[in-house]
Design a protein around this motif. Structure first.
Motif, PDB file in Angstrom:
ATOM      1  N   SER A 131     -16.179  -5.857  24.164  1.00 57.51           N
ATOM      2  CA  SER A 131     -15.132  -5.802  25.180  1.00 57.51           C
ATOM      3  C   SER A 131     -14.166  -6.962  25.035  1.00 57.51           C
ATOM      4  N   ASP A 132     -14.608  -8.066  24.456  1.00 61.11           N
ATOM      5  CA  ASP A 132     -13.718  -9.194  24.204  1.00 61.11           C
ATOM      6  C   ASP A 132     -12.655  -8.819  23.180  1.00 61.11           C
ATOM      7  N   LEU A 133     -13.055  -8.099  22.130  1.00 65.15           N
ATOM      8  CA  LEU A 133     -12.093  -7.646  21.130  1.00 65.15           C
ATOM      9  C   LEU A 133     -11.138  -6.611  21.712  1.00 65.15           C
ATOM     10  N   ALA A 134     -11.668  -5.691  22.502  1.00 63.80           N
ATOM     11  CA  ALA A 134     -10.805  -4.687  23.138  1.00 63.80           C
ATOM     12  C   ALA A 134      -9.768  -5.373  24.022  1.00 63.80           C
ATOM     13  N   ASN A 135     -10.206  -6.404  24.754  1.00 62.18           N
ATOM     14  CA  ASN A 135      -9.293  -7.168  25.596  1.00 62.18           C
ATOM     15  C   ASN A 135      -8.251  -7.898  24.749  1.00 62.18           C
ATOM     16  N   TYR A 136      -8.662  -8.439  23.607  1.00 67.25           N
ATOM     17  CA  TYR A 136      -7.730  -9.121  22.709  1.00 67.25           C
ATOM     18  C   TYR A 136      -6.650  -8.165  22.221  1.00 67.25           C
ATOM     19  N   PHE A 137      -7.044  -6.988  21.791  1.00 68.82           N
ATOM     20  CA  PHE A 137      -6.078  -6.043  21.232  1.00 68.82           C
ATOM     21  C   PHE A 137      -5.033  -5.616  22.268  1.00 68.82           C
ATOM     22  N   ILE A 138      -5.463  -5.384  23.488  1.00 68.10           N
ATOM     23  CA  ILE A 138      -4.506  -4.901  24.486  1.00 68.10           C
ATOM     24  C   ILE A 138      -3.606  -6.033  24.979  1.00 68.10           C
ATOM     25  N   ASN A 139      -4.124  -7.266  25.046  1.00 65.86           N
ATOM     26  CA  ASN A 139      -3.331  -8.361  25.604  1.00 65.86           C
ATOM     27  C   ASN A 139      -2.578  -9.161  24.552  1.00 65.86           C
ATOM     28  N   SER A 140      -3.114  -9.247  23.343  1.00 57.28           N
ATOM     29  CA  SER A 140      -2.469 -10.046  22.314  1.00 57.28           C
ATOM     30  C   SER A 140      -1.635  -9.206  21.355  1.00 57.28           C
ATOM     31  N   GLU A 141      -2.097  -7.992  21.046  1.00 53.36           N
ATOM     32  CA  GLU A 141      -1.384  -7.154  20.085  1.00 53.36           C
ATOM     33  C   GLU A 141      -0.833  -5.870  20.698  1.00 53.36           C
ATOM     34  N   GLN A 142      -1.103  -5.660  21.993  1.00 48.66           N
ATOM     35  CA  GLN A 142      -0.620  -4.482  22.713  1.00 48.66           C
ATOM     36  C   GLN A 142      -1.046  -3.179  22.026  1.00 48.66           C
ATOM     37  N   ILE A 143      -2.275  -3.150  21.542  1.00 48.81           N
ATOM     38  CA  ILE A 143      -2.835  -1.966  20.895  1.00 48.81           C
ATOM     39  C   ILE A 143      -4.042  -1.496  21.712  1.00 48.81           C
ATOM     40  N   PRO A 144      -3.936  -0.385  22.447  1.00 43.84           N
ATOM     41  CA  PRO A 144      -5.112   0.134  23.154  1.00 43.84           C
ATOM     42  C   PRO A 144      -6.224   0.438  22.163  1.00 43.84           C
ATOM     43  N   SER A 145      -7.389  -0.156  22.389  1.00 45.69           N
ATOM     44  CA  SER A 145      -8.486  -0.022  21.433  1.00 45.69           C
ATOM     45  C   SER A 145      -9.809   0.138  22.169  1.00 45.69           C
ATOM     46  N   ALA A 146     -10.684   0.926  21.576  1.00 46.45           N
ATOM     47  CA  ALA A 146     -12.058   1.047  22.058  1.00 46.45           C
ATOM     48  C   ALA A 146     -12.960   0.436  20.998  1.00 46.45           C
ATOM     49  N   VAL A 147     -13.832  -0.479  21.411  1.00 47.76           N
ATOM     50  CA  VAL A 147     -14.707  -1.183  20.474  1.00 47.76           C
ATOM     51  C   VAL A 147     -16.151  -1.018  20.918  1.00 47.76           C
ATOM     52  N   LEU A 148     -16.974  -0.536  20.021  1.00 49.58           N
ATOM     53  CA  LEU A 148     -18.411  -0.424  20.271  1.00 49.58           C
ATOM     54  C   LEU A 148     -19.153  -1.222  19.206  1.00 49.58           C
ATOM     55  N   LEU A 149     -20.074  -2.082  19.646  1.00 50.19           N
ATOM     56  CA  LEU A 149     -20.913  -2.854  18.731  1.00 50.19           C
ATOM     57  C   LEU A 149     -22.355  -2.709  19.177  1.00 50.19           C
ATOM     58  N   ASP A 150     -23.242  -2.525  18.226  1.00 49.77           N
ATOM     59  CA  ASP A 150     -24.637  -2.262  18.564  1.00 49.77           C
ATOM     60  C   ASP A 150     -25.535  -2.997  17.584  1.00 49.77           C
ATOM     61  N   CYS A 151     -26.612  -3.590  18.096  1.00 50.00           N
ATOM     62  CA  CYS A 151     -27.549  -4.319  17.240  1.00 50.00           C
ATOM     63  C   CYS A 151     -28.939  -4.193  17.856  1.00 50.00           C
ATOM     64  N   ASP A 152     -29.864  -3.575  17.155  1.00 48.62           N
ATOM     65  CA  ASP A 152     -31.212  -3.356  17.666  1.00 48.62           C
ATOM     66  C   ASP A 152     -32.198  -4.367  17.082  1.00 48.62           C
ATOM     67  N   ILE A 153     -33.167  -4.750  17.898  1.00 48.18           N
ATOM     68  CA  ILE A 153     -34.197  -5.714  17.509  1.00 48.18           C
ATOM     69  C   ILE A 153     -35.566  -5.038  17.557  1.00 48.18           C
ATOM     70  N   ASP A 154     -36.407  -5.286  16.554  1.00 46.03           N
ATOM     71  CA  ASP A 154     -37.742  -4.691  16.559  1.00 46.03           C
ATOM     72  C   ASP A 154     -38.706  -5.546  17.386  1.00 46.03           C
ATOM     73  N   ASN A 155     -39.965  -5.151  17.399  1.00 44.45           N
ATOM     74  CA  ASN A 155     -40.964  -5.851  18.220  1.00 44.45           C
ATOM     75  C   ASN A 155     -41.240  -7.274  17.754  1.00 44.45           C
ATOM     76  N   ASN A 156     -40.828  -7.601  16.539  1.00 43.65           N
ATOM     77  CA  ASN A 156     -41.027  -8.941  16.010  1.00 43.65           C
ATOM     78  C   ASN A 156     -39.791  -9.834  16.174  1.00 43.65           C
ATOM     79  N   GLY A 157     -38.794  -9.311  16.900  1.00 43.21           N
ATOM     80  CA  GLY A 157     -37.592 -10.094  17.112  1.00 43.21           C
ATOM     81  C   GLY A 157     -36.641 -10.103  15.937  1.00 43.21           C
ATOM     82  N   MET A 158     -36.812  -9.146  15.027  1.00 44.06           N
ATOM     83  CA  MET A 158     -35.959  -9.069  13.850  1.00 44.06           C
ATOM     84  C   MET A 158     -35.007  -7.875  13.960  1.00 44.06           C
ATOM     85  N   ILE A 159     -33.806  -8.022  13.426  1.00 43.80           N
ATOM     86  CA  ILE A 159     -32.826  -6.943  13.464  1.00 43.80           C
ATOM     87  C   ILE A 159     -33.325  -5.749  12.669  1.00 43.80           C
ATOM     88  N   SER A 160     -33.223  -4.571  13.270  1.00 46.46           N
ATOM     89  CA  SER A 160     -33.608  -3.342  12.579  1.00 46.46           C
ATOM     90  C   SER A 160     -32.390  -2.512  12.183  1.00 46.46           C
TER      91      SER A 160
END
Length: 218
Positions: A150-179
């Motif tokens: 949402s920080d990037l989406a806010n940047y695009f609309i306020n700094s570059e005047q480009i309506p943008s939708a941004v989705l970022l996803d990061c999953d962690i396994d049971n050992n605390g490691m990125i999967s």
């Protein structure tokens, strides 16, 4: 390495896809950067919360770089007064990416109720180094929610005047490691109508977890 192992390695490789709608009203890029995020976590010896922020930042920088040319590059800097004090990622259109994350307290002491509390109050800076510019182009905005997306989406609309939708996803396994790690950016281009933009935003809001899709090889 046998042929089956090679096939699996190729199937799981990091990659991005860039598209433009036929009418030219929207452009989009999607990335799967799971392997990069895993390597970054291991090399920087990160616990799960800093690893998530670095994985998201690396995905975001790589997607923004996908809109550039050749060895043009883009950097994103997030700084805040929370347990995570700084996140940096830089990427080139050709696929190279690097980054780091700093914490204001020892990683093992980071305790937050919500992921968006990790950065606290601060700023997002985006810097682009382009072929036809003598000086870097940069924009700075206050952090919107501290989740990078949402920080990037806010940047695009306020700094570059480009309506943008941004989705970022990061999953962690049971050992605390990125999967799994990945993201999507959709941007409205000149000529896009408000009703079209609203339809895109609504469709993305219904999208299931990106990481769940990657885990299922969808």
């Amino acid at each position: 390495m046998d042929i089956d192992s090679l096939k699996q390695k190729y199937k799981n490789r990091d990659r991005f896809i860039r598209v433009m709608t036929k009418d030219g009203h929207f452009r989009a890029v999607a990335i799967r950067n799971s392997e990069t995020a895993k390597i970054a976590q291991q090399k920087h010896n990160l616990s799960h919360i800093p690893a998530v922020f670095l994985g998201r930042a690396l995905a975001a920088a790589s997607m923004l770089a996908a809109f550039l040319k050749g060895e043009e590059r883009i950097s994103i800097y997030l700084s805040g007064n929370g347990p995570i004090s700084k996140v940096f990622a830089e990427a080139l259109q050709v696929g190279e990416v690097r980054g780091y994350v700093n914490t204001s307290i020892p990683q093992e002491n980071i305790q937050i109720d919500r992921l968006t509390d990790a950065l606290g109050e601060g700023n997002l800076k985006v810097v682009s180094i382009l072929y036809n510019r003598n000086e870097p182009i940069q924009g700075i905005v206050p952090l919107a929610n501290g989740d990078i997306a949402s920080d990037l989406a806010n940047y695009f609309i306020n700094s570059e005047q480009i309506p943008s939708a941004v989705l970022l996803d990061c999953d962690i396994d049971n050992n605390g490691m990125i999967s799994q790690s990945g993201g999507i950016i959709v941007q409205a281009m000149p000529g896009a109508k408000n009703e079209e933009i609203e339809k895109v935003v609504y469709s993305l809001a219904k999208l299931k977890s990106i990481c769940d899709l990657y885990a299922k090889d969808i």
